[in-house]
Enzyme design. Sequence first.
Site, short mmCIF file in Angstrom:
data_model
loop_
_atom_site.label_atom_id
_atom_site.label_comp_id
_atom_site.label_asym_id
_atom_site.label_seq_id
_atom_site.Cartn_x
_atom_site.Cartn_y
_atom_site.Cartn_z
N GLU A 94 -23.67 9.59 -35.21
CA GLU A 94 -22.79 10.46 -35.99
C GLU A 94 -23.48 10.83 -37.30
O GLU A 94 -22.86 11.40 -38.18
CB GLU A 94 -21.44 9.80 -36.22
CG GLU A 94 -21.49 8.50 -36.98
CD GLU A 94 -20.09 7.97 -37.25
OE1 GLU A 94 -19.73 6.98 -36.63
OE2 GLU A 94 -19.38 8.55 -38.08
N CYS A 126 -18.11 6.46 -34.11
CA CYS A 126 -18.80 5.26 -33.62
C CYS A 126 -18.67 5.06 -32.12
O CYS A 126 -19.31 4.18 -31.55
CB CYS A 126 -18.28 4.01 -34.32
SG CYS A 126 -18.40 4.10 -36.09
N HIS A 248 -16.49 -3.42 -31.90
CA HIS A 248 -17.12 -2.57 -32.92
C HIS A 248 -16.84 -3.22 -34.27
O HIS A 248 -15.70 -3.54 -34.58
CB HIS A 248 -16.51 -1.15 -32.86
CG HIS A 248 -16.86 -0.34 -34.08
ND1 HIS A 248 -18.16 -0.08 -34.43
CD2 HIS A 248 -16.08 0.24 -35.03
CE1 HIS A 248 -18.18 0.64 -35.54
NE2 HIS A 248 -16.93 0.84 -35.93
#
Length: 398
Positions: A94, A126, A248
Amino acid sequence: MTSNRTGESTSTSSSASIGIEDLELGASHHVLDLGRLAEARGVDPAKYTRGIGLDEMGVVAADEDVVTLGASAAARLLERTGTEGLRTVLFATESGVDQSKSGAVIVHGLLGLPSSVRSVELKQACYAGAAAVQTAIGIVARRPQEKVLVIAADVARYGLGTSGEPTQGAGAVALLIAADPALLAIDPVSGVYSADVDDFWRPNDSTTALVNGRLSISAYKNALLGAWDDLQAQGGPGVDELEAVVYHQPFTKMAVKAQRFLDQHTGGRLDPEALEQGAVYDRRLGNTYTASLWAGLAALLDHREGLEGRRIGLFSYGSGSAGEMLTGTVQPGYARPERAAATRAALDARVPVTVEEYEELHERLLGSDEDVETPRVTTAPFRFAGVQEGARKYEATA
Ligand code: HMG
């Protein structure tokens, strides 16, 4: 199943297990100790180390970016695995370097791959790393002799002095996706979740992300529980069938919160020790956006014994928002002490910067309107050499 003229299978599906054959983590040249940042910002260092769970953050040198981080990790990975069967490069990021040209084609060129390899970049905050892995699995399912190189690479940037500042970072993970994988066989069923939320985004005219911190944590929670419920609805494994879940981790305390949310939701109790094992690299990298989950997986594989034949969960979250809960079975022989030692050495070898040096690098942005040569700093296999006639140029360091 049918066959073509060369006798090769032309079936459109395969029952072979597909997943991660091997992976490699790539670190930036510099590192900033968050204790120093805390001191400079007048914050108790424990807020960073305990409150958000980060010790350091990766800082890119003037001749590094996501392309050099990703290409350097991929070069080391392919040195081990070779390139036989490789037909696709997927680059998830990103913090891409161009609005049109993909980082994948630049990496493809740097690695000297043949023209008969497709190359493309994916973006959804993400989450793009997980989307790339799923895309890769789809390609291998259609033609199991093919392999896909997935690169997740990011440089996380918030404004100086903002509350997001200590949750920056830099790093990459390169993964080889193949049939009959040596590390992790990923289950066909997963749980997915999408919702349009403005929790974190980066407008085209901004080099730093905009974020609503509180909203981002609740959006993450909604995606986690939504993806979990979808996994159950699709017939996926229950919580008792999972040895651990890797999350994450924009900051490692987020994984602690996530596991608490999941335990409350399922009534189960996932092993808290796995959280610490899966956080070893992310504590030192900071937020690596698309790479963060896979750095967590690398850390778990490198620090937890007895995972052979055990099923683990992998939760990917990308602001905006998209979530996916994947599961997979760890393969025999997954522990690779040499790979773990090399990762530790790469993190230890990063050159510390002072807060002033970090701020200077943070504010150093190259436009495309004049030719620039970057200083030679990184010792990684590839470097960003500068801008010529508006185009970014890359080269091998050796
Ligand atoms: P903040 O306002 O600076 O911090 O924002 P805080 O006041 O909420 O404190 C953080 C924690 O430190 C708290 O613990 C405090 O109690 C503790 P918690 O209540 O959360 O358990 N604390 C201390 N602990 C020990 N000693 C002390 C001390 N003082 C306080 N002295 C925030 C923190 C994470 C919100 C901010 O840094 C931020 O906005 N970061 C960026 C957004 C983010 O990472 N969001 C995560 C979910 S969204 C996501 O994961 C997607 C993302 O990766 C992007 C993408 O998808 O592309 C971000």
